[in-house]
Design a protein around this motif. Structure first.
Motif, PDB file in Angstrom:
ATOM      1  N   ALA A 190      -7.650  15.664 -40.233  1.00 42.29           N
ATOM      2  CA  ALA A 190      -8.407  14.719 -41.434  1.00 42.29           C
ATOM      3  C   ALA A 190      -9.250  13.655 -40.467  1.00 42.29           C
ATOM      4  N   PRO A 191     -10.143  12.950 -41.265  1.00 44.63           N
ATOM      5  CA  PRO A 191     -11.019  11.973 -40.909  1.00 44.63           C
ATOM      6  C   PRO A 191     -10.058  10.604 -40.880  1.00 44.63           C
ATOM      7  N   VAL A 192      -9.752   9.826 -39.635  1.00 46.72           N
ATOM      8  CA  VAL A 192      -9.087   8.840 -39.817  1.00 46.72           C
ATOM      9  C   VAL A 192      -9.980   7.573 -39.211  1.00 46.72           C
ATOM     10  N   CYS A 193      -9.418   6.378 -39.330  1.00 46.39           N
ATOM     11  CA  CYS A 193     -10.089   5.168 -38.744  1.00 46.39           C
ATOM     12  C   CYS A 193      -9.585   4.830 -37.342  1.00 46.39           C
ATOM     13  N   HIS A 194     -10.161   4.161 -36.310  1.00 50.84           N
ATOM     14  CA  HIS A 194      -9.837   3.958 -34.989  1.00 50.84           C
ATOM     15  C   HIS A 194      -8.302   3.302 -35.126  1.00 50.84           C
ATOM     16  N   SER A 195      -7.802   2.797 -35.949  1.00 56.51           N
ATOM     17  CA  SER A 195      -6.618   2.082 -36.224  1.00 56.51           C
ATOM     18  C   SER A 195      -5.444   3.220 -36.125  1.00 56.51           C
ATOM     19  N   CYS A 196      -5.579   3.885 -37.095  1.00 56.55           N
ATOM     20  CA  CYS A 196      -4.563   4.896 -37.403  1.00 56.55           C
ATOM     21  C   CYS A 196      -4.642   5.918 -36.341  1.00 56.55           C
ATOM     22  N   ASN A 197      -5.646   6.196 -35.749  1.00 57.82           N
ATOM     23  CA  ASN A 197      -5.936   7.302 -34.654  1.00 57.82           C
ATOM     24  C   ASN A 197      -5.202   6.746 -33.451  1.00 57.82           C
ATOM     25  N   THR A 198      -5.299   5.398 -33.074  1.00 61.11           N
ATOM     26  CA  THR A 198      -4.554   4.891 -32.079  1.00 61.11           C
ATOM     27  C   THR A 198      -3.095   4.669 -32.269  1.00 61.11           C
ATOM     28  N   GLN A 199      -2.661   4.530 -33.366  1.00 62.03           N
ATOM     29  CA  GLN A 199      -1.206   4.502 -33.623  1.00 62.03           C
ATOM     30  C   GLN A 199      -0.574   5.875 -33.676  1.00 62.03           C
ATOM     31  N   GLU A 200      -1.300   6.936 -33.977  1.00 59.20           N
ATOM     32  CA  GLU A 200      -0.800   8.157 -33.982  1.00 59.20           C
ATOM     33  C   GLU A 200      -0.522   8.750 -32.646  1.00 59.20           C
ATOM     34  N   ARG A 201      -1.055   8.187 -31.777  1.00 56.51           N
ATOM     35  CA  ARG A 201      -1.420   8.888 -30.323  1.00 56.51           C
ATOM     36  C   ARG A 201       0.049   8.692 -29.540  1.00 56.51           C
ATOM     37  N   PRO A 202       0.409   9.383 -29.090  1.00 57.77           N
ATOM     38  CA  PRO A 202       1.611   9.375 -28.044  1.00 57.77           C
ATOM     39  C   PRO A 202       1.245   8.413 -26.839  1.00 57.77           C
ATOM     40  N   ASP A 203       2.356   7.750 -26.290  1.00 59.83           N
ATOM     41  CA  ASP A 203       2.360   7.331 -25.297  1.00 59.83           C
ATOM     42  C   ASP A 203       2.565   7.938 -23.987  1.00 59.83           C
ATOM     43  N   HIS A 204       1.343   8.576 -23.483  1.00 62.04           N
ATOM     44  CA  HIS A 204       1.841   9.391 -22.176  1.00 62.04           C
ATOM     45  C   HIS A 204       1.824   8.638 -20.911  1.00 62.04           C
ATOM     46  N   LEU A 205       2.946   8.650 -20.297  1.00 62.89           N
ATOM     47  CA  LEU A 205       3.194   8.248 -18.821  1.00 62.89           C
ATOM     48  C   LEU A 205       2.340   9.284 -17.848  1.00 62.89           C
ATOM     49  N   TYR A 206       2.782  10.314 -18.146  1.00 65.18           N
ATOM     50  CA  TYR A 206       2.340  11.497 -17.567  1.00 65.18           C
ATOM     51  C   TYR A 206       1.907  12.545 -18.422  1.00 65.18           C
ATOM     52  N   SER A 207       1.401  13.872 -18.068  1.00 67.77           N
ATOM     53  CA  SER A 207       1.174  14.900 -18.840  1.00 67.77           C
ATOM     54  C   SER A 207       2.395  15.404 -19.678  1.00 67.77           C
ATOM     55  N   ASN A 208       3.506  15.123 -19.081  1.00 65.38           N
ATOM     56  CA  ASN A 208       4.752  15.806 -19.648  1.00 65.38           C
ATOM     57  C   ASN A 208       5.835  14.603 -20.173  1.00 65.38           C
ATOM     58  N   ASP A 209       5.484  13.493 -20.098  1.00 69.32           N
ATOM     59  CA  ASP A 209       6.325  12.345 -20.108  1.00 69.32           C
ATOM     60  C   ASP A 209       5.713  11.185 -20.931  1.00 69.32           C
ATOM     61  N   ILE A 210       6.423  10.771 -22.092  1.00 69.60           N
ATOM     62  CA  ILE A 210       5.966   9.582 -22.855  1.00 69.60           C
ATOM     63  C   ILE A 210       6.993   8.539 -23.108  1.00 69.60           C
ATOM     64  N   ARG A 211       6.643   7.413 -23.240  1.00 71.30           N
ATOM     65  CA  ARG A 211       7.499   6.332 -23.639  1.00 71.30           C
ATOM     66  C   ARG A 211       7.479   6.157 -25.095  1.00 71.30           C
ATOM     67  N   VAL A 212       8.727   6.007 -25.741  1.00 70.23           N
ATOM     68  CA  VAL A 212       8.998   5.987 -27.214  1.00 70.23           C
ATOM     69  C   VAL A 212       8.539   4.513 -27.676  1.00 70.23           C
ATOM     70  N   ALA A 213       7.578   4.045 -27.767  1.00 72.04           N
ATOM     71  CA  ALA A 213       7.152   2.665 -27.938  1.00 72.04           C
ATOM     72  C   ALA A 213       7.558   2.312 -29.488  1.00 72.04           C
ATOM     73  N   GLY A 214       7.019   0.869 -29.661  1.00 68.84           N
ATOM     74  CA  GLY A 214       7.667   0.494 -31.020  1.00 68.84           C
ATOM     75  C   GLY A 214       7.017   1.146 -32.281  1.00 68.84           C
ATOM     76  N   HIS A 215       5.581   1.515 -31.800  1.00 69.32           N
ATOM     77  CA  HIS A 215       4.897   1.970 -33.003  1.00 69.32           C
ATOM     78  C   HIS A 215       5.572   3.492 -33.775  1.00 69.32           C
ATOM     79  N   TYR A 216       6.631   3.876 -32.852  1.00 72.43           N
ATOM     80  CA  TYR A 216       7.249   5.208 -33.584  1.00 72.43           C
ATOM     81  C   TYR A 216       7.991   4.669 -34.576  1.00 72.43           C
ATOM     82  N   THR A 217       8.488   3.501 -34.674  1.00 75.49           N
ATOM     83  CA  THR A 217       9.344   3.022 -35.950  1.00 75.49           C
ATOM     84  C   THR A 217       8.525   3.270 -37.212  1.00 75.49           C
ATOM     85  N   ARG A 218       7.198   2.911 -36.840  1.00 76.16           N
ATOM     86  CA  ARG A 218       6.498   3.152 -38.393  1.00 76.16           C
ATOM     87  C   ARG A 218       6.102   4.529 -38.641  1.00 76.16           C
ATOM     88  N   LEU A 219       6.037   5.240 -37.440  1.00 75.12           N
ATOM     89  CA  LEU A 219       5.825   6.783 -37.622  1.00 75.12           C
ATOM     90  C   LEU A 219       6.682   7.497 -38.197  1.00 75.12           C
TER      91      LEU A 219
END
Length: 450
Positions: A276-305
């Motif tokens: 769907a079309p989204v704003c920059h804010s929601c698009n940034t919030q939805e994006r995973p926090d990649h440390l590497y290509s197969n490694d992500i940190r579970v940041a605080g925004h996942y509480t909202r997601l």
């Protein structure tokens, strides 16, 4: 001494000094800090026919004596809209700098690419502290908002500086940029028409019968329309190349928050379908926090997601035909869900030094995986804890991909029955024969379409 505002004077018009005093007085209790000289600072676009206050365009009027004025009613409306904005100073969005250098804008509007404007100024002046002390600067405010007072600077490895603003302010500025763009699209053709018939008229203005110059009201701009699934089932690779798609996207309201104007097409990187079309804010919030290509940190925004606004986000993710058919999420999102929700009971806690009874979760969650969703039998998710205070915890769980997908399906049926009912393996029509590989999403501005 600030000028007094006399309601109804000069047909509802007030001077710029009075408008400054009115704006500052009305927004004194606003959660979003405002500028004290929104109309008289060097940035104010008074002479180009308007001033931008929050998400509203306030038209300017030039009397026969050469004095500029603005409608008092419009100033009050803009203040009322900004006061209604609720701001959480802990919910931040990175606004820069990104990989590419900010480009110089040719548009004489106030907010043309406001992220780049802020980044450029901070880079030129060496950070928010020096920029805040700059007198008479060009970017004294944005849309009447004093962004320097709420800007947060974060430093990684003592070298890489990043700048952040509260999500609520980002949405206001995105809406303001869209409003200004719509205003200019309407004003420029009218200016050209006026120049052809009356060369002496002022740019972006029309002469009234009593000798005053005034601009067109912003009510004539095209309103945003809600997104109703018009792009369902379309592949991003084909749709993104169609002429005029960016303008079409900008005409929608964000499909997630339903308040800010859409700016990008969010799409599933595994299956290639447009969500769907989204704003920059929601698009940034939805994006995973990649440390590497197969490694992500579970940041605080996942509480909202996965907690606060979970149904809205599940509906959004399952706009992808591939994810909806397989009743799952893209691998990075499924990994984050497994660590944040599926393994919540496994996360140890430690006593909070600030309280005799309270306990807080151990360290910071991280999840990595081997293999990919294209080979589910060999794909394994590993949930770990970083920065454990006692150093005793490391690996919490190792979950095979298929088990994680089954857990998610069970949780989805309990959390969002409507979303689960629309999913299922019986809807396999028109799916790609082979899923696309996961694209590692960095923090670059050009890759903010996850």
């Amino acid at each position: 001494m600030p000028e007094r505002v006399i309601p109804g004077r000069t047909g509802g018009l007030i001077s710029l000094g009075a408008a400054d005093a009115l704006w500052a007085g009305l927004t004194a209790g606003s959660a979003v800090p405002t500028a004290s000289a929104a109309f008289t600072s060097s940035l104010a676009s008074v002479r180009v026919g308007y001033v931008l206050l929050g998400g509203r365009v306030v038209a300017t009027v030039k009397a026969s004596g050469g004095q500029w004025s603005v409608p008092e009613r419009e100033v009050r409306r803009a203040a009322a809209e900004l006061i209604a904005v609720e701001m959480d100073c802990r919910d931040l969005i990175r606004i820069g700098p990104f990989g590419s250098a900010p480009k110089k804008e040719r548009n004489e509007g106030t907010l043309a690419r406001w992220r780049q404007c802020i980044t450029r100024e901070l880079q030129e002046w060496g950070g928010p502290e020096r920029a805040a002390g700059r007198e008479g600067g060009r970017l004294s405010h944005l849309a009447g908002i004093d962004w320097r007072r709420i800007l947060v600077e974060q430093t990684r490895d003592r070298t890489a500086r990043t700048w952040w603003l509260p999500r609520a302010v980002v949405r206001v500025l995105d809406a303001a940029e869209h409003t200004e763009r719509q205003w200019l699209q309407v004003a420029r053709p009218r200016q050209a028409s006026a120049d052809a018939t009356e060369p002496s008229s002022h740019p972006r203005t029309a002469r009234a019968a009593d000798g005053r110059e005034t601009t067109s009201p912003d009510d004539s701009t095209a309103p945003l329309r809600p997104y109703n699934g018009e792009l369902t089932g379309q592949l991003y690779s084909a749709l993104s190349r169609k002429p005029g798609i960016s303008r079409k996207v900008a005409g929608w309201t964000c499909a997630v928050c339903c308040t800010a104007p859409a700016a990008v097409l969010d799409h599933c990187h595994e299956h290639g379908y447009v969500r769907a079309p989204v704003c920059h804010s929601c698009n940034t919030q939805e994006r995973p926090d990649h440390l590497y290509s197969n490694d992500i940190r579970v940041a605080g925004h996942y509480t909202r997601l996965f907690d606060t606004d979970v149904v809205d986000w599940l509906c959004h993710w399952h706009r992808c035909s591939g994810c909806r058919t397989r009743t799952t999420l893209p691998l990075p999102h499924l990994a984050a869900w497994t660590a944040h929700t599926g393994c919540r009971s496994l996360r140890p806690t430690h006593r909070d030094p600030g309280s005799s009874r309270a306990r807080k979760p151990c360290g910071v969650l991280r999840v990595s995986w081997t293999g990919s969703q294209n080979a589910p039998r060999s794909c394994l998710l590993t949930v770990t804890v970083d920065f454990c205070p006692s150093g005793e915890h490391r690996v919490l769980a190792q979950v095979p991909y298929r088990e994680a997908a089954e857990r998610f399906g069970t949780w989805l049926a309990e959390t969002a029955p409507g979303v689960a009912a629309a999913a299922g393996p019986d809807r396999l029509d028109d799916l790609p024969a082979q899923s696309r590989p996961v694209i590692a999403d960095t923090s670059g501005e050009g890759l903010a379409l996850f």
